[in-house]
Design a protein around this motif. Structure first.
Motif, PDB file in Angstrom:
ATOM      1  N   ILE A  69       0.821  -1.209   0.000  1.00 27.57           N
ATOM      2  CA  ILE A  69       0.000   0.000   0.000  1.00 27.57           C
ATOM      3  C   ILE A  69       0.856   1.261   0.000  1.00 27.57           C
ATOM      4  O   ILE A  69       1.899   1.325   0.650  1.00 27.57           O
ATOM      5  N   ALA A  70       0.399   2.233  -0.788  1.00 27.43           N
ATOM      6  CA  ALA A  70       1.064   3.535  -0.869  1.00 27.43           C
ATOM      7  C   ALA A  70       0.005   4.629  -0.799  1.00 27.43           C
ATOM      8  O   ALA A  70      -1.188   4.372  -1.012  1.00 27.43           O
ATOM      9  N   GLU A  71       0.459   5.828  -0.510  1.00 27.15           N
ATOM     10  CA  GLU A  71      -0.437   6.983  -0.416  1.00 27.15           C
ATOM     11  C   GLU A  71      -0.088   7.997  -1.498  1.00 27.15           C
ATOM     12  O   GLU A  71       1.075   8.303  -1.721  1.00 27.15           O
ATOM     13  N   VAL A  72      -1.113   8.531  -2.155  1.00 28.09           N
ATOM     14  CA  VAL A  72      -0.947   9.692  -3.015  1.00 28.09           C
ATOM     15  C   VAL A  72      -1.011  10.901  -2.098  1.00 28.09           C
ATOM     16  O   VAL A  72      -1.959  11.054  -1.333  1.00 28.09           O
ATOM     17  N   ARG A  73       0.028  11.735  -2.153  1.00 25.21           N
ATOM     18  CA  ARG A  73       0.138  12.892  -1.265  1.00 25.21           C
ATOM     19  C   ARG A  73       0.355  14.174  -2.050  1.00 25.21           C
ATOM     20  O   ARG A  73       0.923  14.161  -3.136  1.00 25.21           O
ATOM     21  N   HIS A  88      -5.251  15.373 -13.293  1.00 28.10           N
ATOM     22  CA  HIS A  88      -5.479  14.041 -13.876  1.00 28.10           C
ATOM     23  C   HIS A  88      -4.169  13.421 -14.354  1.00 28.10           C
ATOM     24  O   HIS A  88      -3.896  12.250 -14.082  1.00 28.10           O
ATOM     25  N   ALA A  89      -3.372  14.202 -15.056  1.00 28.28           N
ATOM     26  CA  ALA A  89      -2.099  13.680 -15.575  1.00 28.28           C
ATOM     27  C   ALA A  89      -1.158  13.306 -14.435  1.00 28.28           C
ATOM     28  O   ALA A  89      -0.497  12.262 -14.481  1.00 28.28           O
ATOM     29  N   LEU A  90      -1.101  14.161 -13.410  1.00 31.33           N
ATOM     30  CA  LEU A  90      -0.248  13.848 -12.266  1.00 31.33           C
ATOM     31  C   LEU A  90      -0.712  12.582 -11.561  1.00 31.33           C
ATOM     32  O   LEU A  90       0.104  11.713 -11.232  1.00 31.33           O
ATOM     33  N   LEU A  91      -2.012  12.467 -11.326  1.00 26.84           N
ATOM     34  CA  LEU A  91      -2.518  11.286 -10.627  1.00 26.84           C
ATOM     35  C   LEU A  91      -2.253  10.021 -11.438  1.00 26.84           C
ATOM     36  O   LEU A  91      -1.835   9.001 -10.879  1.00 26.84           O
ATOM     37  N   ASP A  92      -2.456  10.076 -12.738  1.00 20.50           N
ATOM     38  CA  ASP A  92      -2.155   8.914 -13.580  1.00 20.50           C
ATOM     39  C   ASP A  92      -0.681   8.526 -13.466  1.00 20.50           C
ATOM     40  O   ASP A  92      -0.335   7.348 -13.372  1.00 20.50           O
ATOM     41  N   GLU A  93       0.191   9.518 -13.459  1.00 20.23           N
ATOM     42  CA  GLU A  93       1.633   9.268 -13.321  1.00 20.23           C
ATOM     43  C   GLU A  93       1.957   8.650 -11.962  1.00 20.23           C
ATOM     44  O   GLU A  93       2.763   7.718 -11.860  1.00 20.23           O
ATOM     45  N   LEU A  94       1.336   9.168 -10.902  1.00 18.21           N
ATOM     46  CA  LEU A  94       1.589   8.652  -9.555  1.00 18.21           C
ATOM     47  C   LEU A  94       1.079   7.225  -9.399  1.00 18.21           C
ATOM     48  O   LEU A  94       1.735   6.386  -8.763  1.00 18.21           O
ATOM     49  N   ILE A  95      -0.059   6.928  -9.991  1.00 16.31           N
ATOM     50  CA  ILE A  95      -0.587   5.560  -9.946  1.00 16.31           C
ATOM     51  C   ILE A  95       0.356   4.618 -10.697  1.00 16.31           C
ATOM     52  O   ILE A  95       0.646   3.513 -10.240  1.00 16.31           O
ATOM     53  N   ASP A 100       4.768   0.539 -10.475  1.00 11.64           N
ATOM     54  CA  ASP A 100       6.182   0.231 -10.705  1.00 11.64           C
ATOM     55  C   ASP A 100       6.898  -0.145  -9.413  1.00 11.64           C
ATOM     56  O   ASP A 100       7.837  -0.938  -9.422  1.00 11.64           O
ATOM     57  N   LEU A 101       6.455   0.431  -8.297  1.00 15.42           N
ATOM     58  CA  LEU A 101       7.049   0.122  -6.993  1.00 15.42           C
ATOM     59  C   LEU A 101       6.567  -1.216  -6.443  1.00 15.42           C
ATOM     60  O   LEU A 101       7.124  -1.723  -5.476  1.00 15.42           O
ATOM     61  N   GLY A 102       5.517  -1.768  -7.041  1.00 18.15           N
ATOM     62  CA  GLY A 102       5.036  -3.086  -6.646  1.00 18.15           C
ATOM     63  C   GLY A 102       3.900  -3.104  -5.645  1.00 18.15           C
ATOM     64  O   GLY A 102       3.543  -4.175  -5.152  1.00 18.15           O
ATOM     65  N   VAL A 103       3.310  -1.951  -5.345  1.00 18.70           N
ATOM     66  CA  VAL A 103       2.179  -1.967  -4.420  1.00 18.70           C
ATOM     67  C   VAL A 103       0.904  -2.350  -5.172  1.00 18.70           C
ATOM     68  O   VAL A 103       0.822  -2.178  -6.388  1.00 18.70           O
ATOM     69  N   SER A 104      -0.048  -2.872  -4.440  1.00 16.87           N
ATOM     70  CA  SER A 104      -1.291  -3.299  -5.079  1.00 16.87           C
ATOM     71  C   SER A 104      -2.471  -2.393  -4.744  1.00 16.87           C
ATOM     72  O   SER A 104      -3.547  -2.543  -5.317  1.00 16.87           O
ATOM     73  N   ARG A 105      -2.266  -1.454  -3.804  1.00 17.94           N
ATOM     74  CA  ARG A 105      -3.337  -0.526  -3.436  1.00 17.94           C
ATOM     75  C   ARG A 105      -2.745   0.859  -3.183  1.00 17.94           C
ATOM     76  O   ARG A 105      -1.631   0.982  -2.693  1.00 17.94           O
ATOM     77  N   VAL A 106      -3.536   1.871  -3.523  1.00 23.80           N
ATOM     78  CA  VAL A 106      -3.142   3.257  -3.281  1.00 23.80           C
ATOM     79  C   VAL A 106      -4.289   3.929  -2.554  1.00 23.80           C
ATOM     80  O   VAL A 106      -5.449   3.739  -2.904  1.00 23.80           O
ATOM     81  N   ARG A 164     -11.092   9.385   3.489  1.00 29.75           N
ATOM     82  CA  ARG A 164     -10.128   8.344   3.139  1.00 29.75           C
ATOM     83  C   ARG A 164     -10.672   7.551   1.965  1.00 29.75           C
ATOM     84  O   ARG A 164     -11.788   7.060   2.005  1.00 29.75           O
ATOM     85  N   MET A 165      -9.836   7.440   0.922  1.00 32.32           N
ATOM     86  CA  MET A 165     -10.244   6.720  -0.281  1.00 32.32           C
ATOM     87  C   MET A 165      -9.134   5.744  -0.651  1.00 32.32           C
ATOM     88  O   MET A 165      -7.971   5.968  -0.320  1.00 32.32           O
ATOM     89  N   ILE A 166      -9.509   4.675  -1.352  1.00 28.85           N
ATOM     90  CA  ILE A 166      -8.539   3.644  -1.716  1.00 28.85           C
ATOM     91  C   ILE A 166      -8.857   3.101  -3.104  1.00 28.85           C
ATOM     92  O   ILE A 166     -10.014   3.120  -3.550  1.00 28.85           O
ATOM     93  N   ARG A 167      -7.811   2.634  -3.769  1.00 29.79           N
ATOM     94  CA  ARG A 167      -7.955   2.036  -5.102  1.00 29.79           C
ATOM     95  C   ARG A 167      -7.042   0.833  -5.192  1.00 29.79           C
ATOM     96  O   ARG A 167      -5.873   0.901  -4.811  1.00 29.79           O
ATOM     97  N   SER A 168      -7.567  -0.249  -5.717  1.00 31.48           N
ATOM     98  CA  SER A 168      -6.742  -1.424  -6.016  1.00 31.48           C
ATOM     99  C   SER A 168      -6.139  -1.243  -7.387  1.00 31.48           C
ATOM    100  O   SER A 168      -6.792  -0.723  -8.307  1.00 31.48           O
TER     101      SER A 168
END
Length: 169
Positions: A69-73, A88-95, A100-106, A164-168
């Protein structure tokens, strides 16, 4: 990416601009303002949106909290650039970076529920995003974002009242 701006990894020289983007949102109690040292320590987590003229018009970071798990900050866009796809572009890049880092949820803490919903995030019904063993490990973290995620009493005075929101992934 568009012709109007590009997304790139942040550099230490961007910290002043990141703080400039965050300041008005912190004044509105939308984001938490941090000391410069916190941005320098986490600069490798940041991406910025930059115009061809070199103006930084947006920023955001992805912070790994645990194996899965990682957090978008600190997702912020300059007021005069809002509504032009920067967030939108930044969030897509962060996801993508989180993948790439191997997390399964943000996850994120946000007032912009509709924006994050459009990107596949869902409001967290409870704090079962981590199992009890991981929860006990995360309690050892000194990171305020982790404390917010865990809904710890020590951050209650600083809680902005966000969702608090989450995405797989």
């Amino acid at each position: 990416m568009t012709d109007a701006f590009k997304i790139r990894p942040a550099r230490t020289s961007d910290v002043t601009e990141i703080r400039r983007l965050v300041k008005p949102l912190a004044d509105e109690r939308v984001l938490l303002e941090k000391e410069a040292v916190a941005y320098f320590e986490g600069i490798q987590e940041f991406r910025v949106a930059e115009t061809p003229e070199g103006e930084v018009v947006g920023c955001g970071a992805v912070h790994v909290m645990w194996e899965d798990i990682a957090e978008v900050r600190t997702l912020a866009t300059a007021a005069h650039w809002r509504g032009r796809g920067v967030g939108h572009a930044l969030l897509d890049e962060l996801i993508g970076a989180a993948r790439d880092l191997g997390v399964s949820r943000v996850f994120c803490l946000t007032f912009e529920v509709d924006f994050f919903t459009r990107h596949g995030f869902e409001v967290m019904a409870d704090q079962s995003a981590v199992d009890p063993e991981v929860y006990s490990e995360l309690l050892r973290s000194t990171d305020e974002g982790v404390a917010e995620f865990l809904d710890l009493a020590r951050v209650k005075p600083n809680t902005l009242g966000n969702t608090r929101m989450i995405r797989s992934l």
